[in-house]
Design an enzyme around this catalytic site. Structure first.
Site, short mmCIF file in Angstrom:
data_model
loop_
_atom_site.label_atom_id
_atom_site.label_comp_id
_atom_site.label_asym_id
_atom_site.label_seq_id
_atom_site.Cartn_x
_atom_site.Cartn_y
_atom_site.Cartn_z
N LEU A 18 0.83 -1.20 0.00
CA LEU A 18 0.00 0.00 0.00
C LEU A 18 0.87 1.26 0.00
O LEU A 18 0.58 2.22 -0.71
CB LEU A 18 -0.95 0.00 1.19
CG LEU A 18 -1.95 1.16 1.23
CD1 LEU A 18 -2.82 1.20 -0.03
CD2 LEU A 18 -2.81 1.06 2.48
N SER A 21 1.96 1.62 -3.44
CA SER A 21 0.86 2.09 -4.27
C SER A 21 0.59 3.58 -4.07
O SER A 21 0.38 4.33 -5.04
CB SER A 21 -0.41 1.29 -3.96
OG SER A 21 -1.47 1.63 -4.84
N GLU A 22 0.63 4.03 -2.83
CA GLU A 22 0.37 5.43 -2.51
C GLU A 22 1.58 6.33 -2.82
O GLU A 22 1.48 7.54 -2.76
CB GLU A 22 -0.02 5.58 -1.04
CG GLU A 22 -1.40 5.02 -0.72
CD GLU A 22 -2.53 5.83 -1.35
OE1 GLU A 22 -2.56 7.07 -1.19
OE2 GLU A 22 -3.40 5.21 -2.00
N GLY A 23 2.71 5.72 -3.13
CA GLY A 23 3.90 6.48 -3.50
C GLY A 23 4.72 6.99 -2.34
O GLY A 23 5.68 7.72 -2.54
N SER A 130 -5.27 5.08 -4.90
CA SER A 130 -4.28 4.47 -5.78
C SER A 130 -4.59 3.02 -6.14
O SER A 130 -3.97 2.45 -7.03
CB SER A 130 -2.89 4.53 -5.14
OG SER A 130 -2.84 3.70 -3.99
#
Length: 158
Positions: A18, A21-23, A130
């Site tokens: 996660l 995914s969220e960077g 995301s």
């Protein structure tokens, strides 16, 4: 890497996925604090005593966001859960407790533990912009890239 509050290996791998995914882990290049210190847009913060409460303009989507931390927790969500969990601060441990609470509330905990990654992502897509299937209208990641990162992070898919 997730804190010691997350003991199950698949949950740890999901937390890492996660963040990817969220960077907040800089797509495989985490900050010194594993993304727990990232504001939306990439600026870092250092005070964990409370949610940073900083509104950041996101020109691409023409919105302000207060997303912060490893899992890009919105100020209003942090406030809503602050007394429920409880969350004494915005430390990495509190951010992980928040993540665990959301995973459980959305019915994704057992899916993650048993390796049903697609099902877990489907259940959590409304929580994180995301994730594939998100209805926020922002750029999402492809399931296959998330699956690969989940496995690289030690997760097992069934």
């Amino acid at each position: 890497m997730a804190t010691d509050k997350i003991v199950n290996q698949n949950i740890r791998a999901f937390a890492d996925m996660l963040a990817y995914s969220e960077g907040t882990d800089r797509h495989g290049q985490p900050t010194a604090n594993s993304g727990y210190d990232v504001l939306v847009g990439g600026e870092l913060f250092t005070d964990y005593s409370d949610h940073p409460r900083k509104r950041v303009w996101i020109p691409k989507y023409k919105i302000y966001s207060t997303a912060a931390g490893r899992y890009q927790i919105l100020e209003k969500m942090f406030d809503a859960y602050k007394s429920v969990i409880p969350l004494p601060d915005f430390s990495p441990e509190s951010q992980d407790l928040y993540l665990l609470q959301i995973i459980k509330e959305q019915g994704a905990y057992s899916d993650i533990v048993t390796g049903k990654l697609q099902s877990a992502i489907d259940k959590l897509a409304d929580q994180w912009a995301s994730l594939p299937g998100s209805k926020y209208g922002q750029q999402t990641n492809q399931y296959e890239s998330l699956r690969s990162f989940f496995i690289l992070s030690g997760g097992e898919v069934s």
